[in-house]
Design an enzyme around this catalytic site. Structure first.
Site, PDB file in Angstrom:
ATOM      1  CB  SER A   2      10.504   6.071 -14.076  1.00  0.00           C
ATOM      2  OG  SER A   2       9.425   6.949 -14.118  1.00  0.00           O
ATOM      3  CB  SER A   3      11.885   9.431 -10.212  1.00  0.00           C
ATOM      4  OG  SER A   3      10.725   8.850  -9.724  1.00  0.00           O
TER       5      SER A   3
ATOM      6  CB  THR B 100       5.231  25.250   5.917  1.00  0.00           C
ATOM      7  OG1 THR B 100       6.405  24.492   5.663  1.00  0.00           O
ATOM      8  CG2 THR B 100       4.031  24.488   5.406  1.00  0.00           C
TER       9      THR B 100
ATOM     10  NE  ARG C 208       3.751   3.360  10.529  1.00  0.00           N
ATOM     11  CZ  ARG C 208       4.649   4.004   9.761  1.00  0.00           C
ATOM     12  NH1 ARG C 208       5.655   4.645  10.317  1.00  0.00           N
ATOM     13  NH2 ARG C 208       4.524   4.031   8.462  1.00  0.00           N
TER      14      ARG C 208
ATOM     15  CG  HIS D  61      12.141  14.950   5.655  1.00  0.00           C
ATOM     16  ND1 HIS D  61      11.144  14.489   6.478  1.00  0.00           N
ATOM     17  CD2 HIS D  61      11.818  16.233   5.375  1.00  0.00           C
ATOM     18  CE1 HIS D  61      10.291  15.471   6.711  1.00  0.00           C
ATOM     19  NE2 HIS D  61      10.673  16.532   6.064  1.00  0.00           N
TER      20      HIS D  61
ATOM     21  CE1 TYR E 153       8.175  19.830   3.531  1.00  0.00           C
ATOM     22  CE2 TYR E 153      10.051  18.425   4.017  1.00  0.00           C
ATOM     23  CZ  TYR E 153       9.027  19.238   4.451  1.00  0.00           C
ATOM     24  OH  TYR E 153       8.839  19.449   5.780  1.00  0.00           O
TER      25      TYR E 153
ATOM     26  CG  ASP F  71       6.303  17.487 -26.554  1.00  0.00           C
ATOM     27  OD1 ASP F  71       6.588  16.973 -25.476  1.00  0.00           O
ATOM     28  OD2 ASP F  71       5.479  17.003 -27.357  1.00  0.00           O
TER      29      ASP F  71
ATOM     30  CD1 TRP G 296       6.347   3.487   4.178  1.00  0.00           C
ATOM     31  CD2 TRP G 296       7.494   4.284   2.427  1.00  0.00           C
ATOM     32  NE1 TRP G 296       6.730   4.768   4.461  1.00  0.00           N
ATOM     33  CE2 TRP G 296       7.419   5.292   3.399  1.00  0.00           C
ATOM     34  CE3 TRP G 296       8.161   4.559   1.228  1.00  0.00           C
ATOM     35  CZ2 TRP G 296       8.005   6.549   3.237  1.00  0.00           C
ATOM     36  CZ3 TRP G 296       8.732   5.823   1.072  1.00  0.00           C
ATOM     37  CH2 TRP G 296       8.645   6.801   2.071  1.00  0.00           C
TER      38      TRP G 296
ATOM     39  CD  GLU H  19       9.347  10.332  -2.525  1.00  0.00           C
ATOM     40  OE1 GLU H  19      10.310  10.644  -3.247  1.00  0.00           O
ATOM     41  OE2 GLU H  19       8.229  10.016  -2.968  1.00  0.00           O
TER      42      GLU H  19
ATOM     43  CG  HIS I  11      12.190  14.724  11.436  1.00  0.00           C
ATOM     44  ND1 HIS I  11      12.033  15.933  10.807  1.00  0.00           N
ATOM     45  CD2 HIS I  11      11.653  13.817  10.610  1.00  0.00           C
ATOM     46  CE1 HIS I  11      11.430  15.751   9.662  1.00  0.00           C
ATOM     47  NE2 HIS I  11      11.180  14.476   9.509  1.00  0.00           N
ATOM     48  CG  HIS I  12      11.869  10.407   9.211  1.00  0.00           C
ATOM     49  ND1 HIS I  12      10.542  10.244   8.900  1.00  0.00           N
ATOM     50  CD2 HIS I  12      12.280  11.499   8.527  1.00  0.00           C
ATOM     51  CE1 HIS I  12      10.173  11.196   8.056  1.00  0.00           C
ATOM     52  NE2 HIS I  12      11.205  11.970   7.819  1.00  0.00           N
TER      53      HIS I  12
ATOM     54  CG  HIS J 217      -1.573   1.337   1.482  1.00  0.00           C
ATOM     55  ND1 HIS J 217      -2.559   1.861   0.671  1.00  0.00           N
ATOM     56  CD2 HIS J 217      -1.337   2.267   2.446  1.00  0.00           C
ATOM     57  CE1 HIS J 217      -2.916   3.055   1.156  1.00  0.00           C
ATOM     58  NE2 HIS J 217      -2.179   3.326   2.218  1.00  0.00           N
TER      59      HIS J 217
ATOM     60  CB  SER K  43       0.344  28.796  -5.757  1.00  0.00           C
ATOM     61  OG  SER K  43       0.809  28.388  -4.510  1.00  0.00           O
TER      62      SER K  43
ATOM     63  CE  LYS L 260       5.799  26.936  -0.542  1.00  0.00           C
ATOM     64  NZ  LYS L 260       5.377  27.391  -1.863  1.00  0.00           N
TER      65      LYS L 260
END
Lengths: 554, 288
Positions: free
Chosen positions: A185-186, A344, A466, A269, A273, A122, A158, A271, A318-319, A93, A284, A347
């Site tokens: 790909s990315s 943030t 979890r 991390h 963002y 293009d 994951w 990732e 922090h993870h 998932h 925006s 924003k």
């Protein structure tokens, strides 16, 4: 369609079928038809469409897995799955939603919209663009196949932490190679986006005058080029530890499982963002349009985006507060994390200030955008709570964390994607969607999202971990509520599919070229957008007109 | 950047629909699935992997062939040229980050995990009392004795070879810019030979390490970082050499003009990148 467009966009004769321009110079060959149109595609709109449908398919796949999780958790005790399969569900998932649904959806939007918004014919590398997309289905296939190999799919979450990920069966190898393909790909997709933005803008559109969505796509793509290879390195080390006897993550030879966490979160991390910044860009674009005011604080928005990106490289620890790290390091990561709240906050302030005294209307894209601002902020606040090291030590791996990142990823990234789809559907299909159906989709999602994920805060605070298939009795009520919410939320997304198909088939009537009275360049081409647009750069006067309307030029 | 420099091709080249990307995807899918099966000893895995690799080679020939034909036909304008430059730069940046992950692992093992294993507590006394927390680690429950690689033997010669090759490549580039085609061809040929010598010496070094020094992938954190860093670097040298051989072939056929030769430049950028990675490797893996 404005008169200017006719002359500026010589190939833009709105062709009913939109893909049959045998006569224009760059495309002197016959355009492909049938399956070849999609498989051999070099057209950014076709590839964008492929990305979006692929992302939706993966969204439904990953969503079905989520429902499998929620069904199991409806009651304590084991109802449907064995714990091993439950772990495979949570792992797949996560991987599928992050790499298969959210990221491809944003890349698809960038593909469809960036050339239109920047006035480019293009993407910069149209052929490589095709490869970026067509690596995704094989990667997804590897993940799906892994469910059926001996030992089942990867089941270590994951995040793929060793030693679990070193011990698993061959499903883990499938996941590792799938991640390699997704990474390739990315990286290619991101190189394309960066190059398109830096090198394909319309005359007069300097960097600080391009749409915010282009800015956030640029910064996102930069982040991906920087961290996708790091993830590739991390999973390569897992692979060699699994099969070639290396000791990167094994203490028996001087390695350390915590090393994997450092490398993974150095990717992970940013990732976060990567999945949030494009959403900021979309919102925006939408909020100024429906507030009928230029975006408040454009330049501060750009700097906030860049600051978030730079800070995102300095907060990975922090993870890992709970795995053991010196107190000074914990303090460093804690304060750096809190610092991200500043840009943030800039924003969120700017979005609210844009709406302030605006002549607002609440069409579906705007509803989703406002929903985004409210709920993403909730997710941001629970993130601030988690950034505090002593509290995080308590909350680590509880449902509070699950609640937090679903507020940022579902109500954040996903809601912004819905907003984007409703906003640009008229441009893509040439038809208007049903406003009533769109609003229903919004309110349905809004309500059931909160029913699903808000109780998880309480579960986490009460200590429910979890990634477990069973739990003590005292967690039953909130879990049942969350499960009901999840099934209703899921049902609502089939209604979204119905909305999109209904719009493609004619919707509630033809869409004008600029249904929202917006000022970016994509609204200067007819609806539906012809197969080829801006084959020669747009006229500087036309660009200037839009920039003046956005208060980016005087 | 195009807007700031006023570069707008009247018609930016957009390639025709192409079959190569999907061929490449099929190749990588076969390679991923084949490798996963092969590593788990499932019968056909190896053959699926090899088939995928063969398809990939075919795709690379086809795709780059198209690119070379388009470039020779003059279809790439100034703006496309700039796109290619941006694209190659960002690709090299992604490669830098790939190596950064492995250098990160090296520094982490040397500075944090090995000292911690030896210093913090007596845990290692209980688990493996002979553990000696020095780099290179050669003690541990899963580590057979081995000798670490010395810097000033073959590796130092290889450093000299790569540095020289960077200079000969630049000399070839000057030849191209000044229209001295002979310089170009000779410079490229020497560079290719130096690249091949590097690879040969590395193969000898590996053979020596594996058979006579008992230095294996499984030789603790040292063996892992040594082989993975130098191995990935060697693969990049191989790719770079193939790129340079391609450029030599093109030069012999009369491709490239003093103004338009981005294919050559891209290969040269890549070669210099590989060169710089080696210097860092030499200092941190072999020397210090």
């Amino acid at each position: 369609m404005s008169a200017a467009t006719e002359t500026l966009n010589p190939a833009g004769h709105a062709d009913e079928h939109g893909h049959d321009h045998g006569h224009d110079h760059d495309h002197g060959h016959h355009a492909s038809t049938g399956w070849r149109r999609w498989v051999y595609a070099t057209n950014h709109k076709d590839i964008g469409t492929l990305y979006l449908w692929f992302a939706f398919t993966m969204f439904i796949t990953g969503g079905t897995m989520a429902l499998g999780i929620r069904a199991e958790l409806f009651h304590p005790g084991l109802q449907f799955w064995q714990p091993e399969f439950f772990n495979q569900l949570t792992t797949l998932h996560g991987v599928i939603m992050v790499f298969g649904a959210i990221m491809p959806a944003f890349t698809g939007l960038a593909n469809w919209m960036l050339p239109l918004m920047l006035g480019a014919p293009d993407m910069a590398f149209a052929r490589m663009n095709n490869w970026s997309f067509w690596l995704l289905p094989p990667a997804a296939l590897l993940l799906i196949i892994s469910l059926f190999v001996p030992g089942g799919a990867a089941a270590g979450g994951w995040t793929l932490y060793p030693p679990l990920s070193i011990q698993g069966g061959m499903g883990m190898d499938f996941a590792i190679f799938a991640i390699h393909l997704l990474g390739i790909s990315s990286i290619m997709g991101s190189i394309n986006i960066v190059t398109t933005i830096l090198n394909m803008r319309a005359p007069g559109m300097t960097l600080l005058k391009m749409p915010m969505f282009a800015w956030t796509s640029l910064v996102t793509a930069y982040l991906l080029i920087a961290v996708a290879p790091v993830l590739a390195g991390a999973v390569t080390m897992l692979l060699t530890d699994r099969h070639f006897g290396t000791h990167f993550f094994k203490a028996a030879g001087g390695g350390d499982p915590v090393l994997f966490q450092h490398i993974f979160w150095f990717f992970g991390h940013p990732e976060v963002y990567i999945m949030a910044l494009p959403a900021f860009g979309i919102v925006s674009q939408i909020i100024p349009t429906f507030s009928r005011k230029p975006l408040f604080g454009y330049v501060s928005m750009v700097y906030a985006t860049a600051s978030i990106a730079i800070l995102s490289f300095m907060v990975w620890g922090h993870h890992m507060f709970a795995v053991g790290m010196p107190a000074t390091t914990q303090l460093f990561f804690m304060f750096m994390t809190m610092l991200i709240a500043v840009p943030t906050g800039v924003k969120v302030f700017n979005w609210i200030a844009t709406m302030w005294q605006g002549s607002m209307s609440f069409e579906t894209p705007m509803l989703f955008a406002i929903g985004f601002v409210c709920l993403f902020t909730v997710g941001g606040f629970s993130g601030l709570v988690l950034s505090i090291a002593p509290i995080d030590t308590e909350m680590q791996d509880t449902y509070y964390v699950v609640a937090h990142f679903h507020y940022v990823l579902v109500a954040g990234a996903l809601f912004s994607l819905f907003a984007a789809v409703y906003y640009w559907l008229p441009k893509w299909t040439g038809n208007m969607y049903s406003e009533k159906a769109g609003k229903f989709h919004f309110w349905w999602s809004m309500v059931w999202f909160n029913v699903t994920f808000f109780p998880m805060h309480f579960l986490g605070l009460a200590g429910m971990p979890r990634r477990i298939p069973d739990y003590p009795l005292q967690y039953t009520d909130f879990n049942s509520v969350a499960s009901v919410g999840a099934f209703c939320f899921g049902l609502g997304q089939l209604f979204f599919l119905y909305n999109v198909i209904h719009t493609i088939r004619g919707g509630v009537g033809k869409a004008p070229a600029n249904p929202w009275d917006a000022h970016t360049l994509e609204w200067e081409v007819p609806s539906p957008a012809p197969h080829h647009t801006w084959e020669s750069p747009p006229d500087e006067a036309l660009v200037k007109k839009g920039l003046v309307a956005q208060a980016l030029e005087h | 950047m195009n807007v700031e420099n006023g570069i707008h091709d009247p018609h930016y080249f957009v390639p025709a629909p192409s079959r190569w990307p999907i061929v490449g995807s099929i190749a990588l899918f076969c390679m991923g699935m084949g490798a996963a099966f092969w590593m788990n000893d499932v019968g056909a895995g190896k053959y699926v992997l090899l088939t995928g690799f063969a398809i990939l080679i075919w795709m690379i020939f086809g795709w780059f062939g198209d690119v070379i034909r388009e470039a020779q036909a003059g279809q790439y304008g100034t703006q496309v040229d700039h796109s290619l430059r941006w694209g190659m730069s960002w690709f090299i940046f992604s490669e830098v980050m790939f190596f950064a992950a492995f250098f990160g692992a090296l520094f982490y093992a040397r500075v944090i995990s090995v000292p911690e294993l030896g210093f913090f507590s007596h845990t290692h006394d209980l688990l493996w009392h002979n553990f000696n927390a020095v780099w290179p680690t050669s003690t541990g429950p899963k580590v057979d004795p081995y000798q670490p690689m010395e810097a000033f033997g073959l590796p130092a010669i290889n450093t000299a070879i790569l540095l020289t090759s960077g200079a000969t490549l630049t000399w070839a580039h000057w030849g191209l810019v000044e229209g001295k085609r002979d310089h170009l061809k000779i410079g490229l040929a020497i560079t290719v030979l130096l690249g091949l010598s590097f690879l040969t010496l590395q193969a000898i070094e590996y053979h020596h390490a594996w058979t006579e020094m008992s230095l294996h992938l499984a030789s603790g954190a040292y063996g892992a970082t040594f082989y993975m860093l130098t191995g990935f670097h060697g693969m990049h040298v191989l790719v770079g050499t193939i790129m340079l051989i391609t450029m030599l072939g093109r030069a012999l056929r009369g491709h490239f003009t003093p103004k338009h030769h981005f294919g050559f430049e891209a290969a040269a950028w890549y070669w210099h990148f590989v060169d710089v990675v080696w210097l860092i490797l030499f200092v941190f893996v072999y020397w210090l």
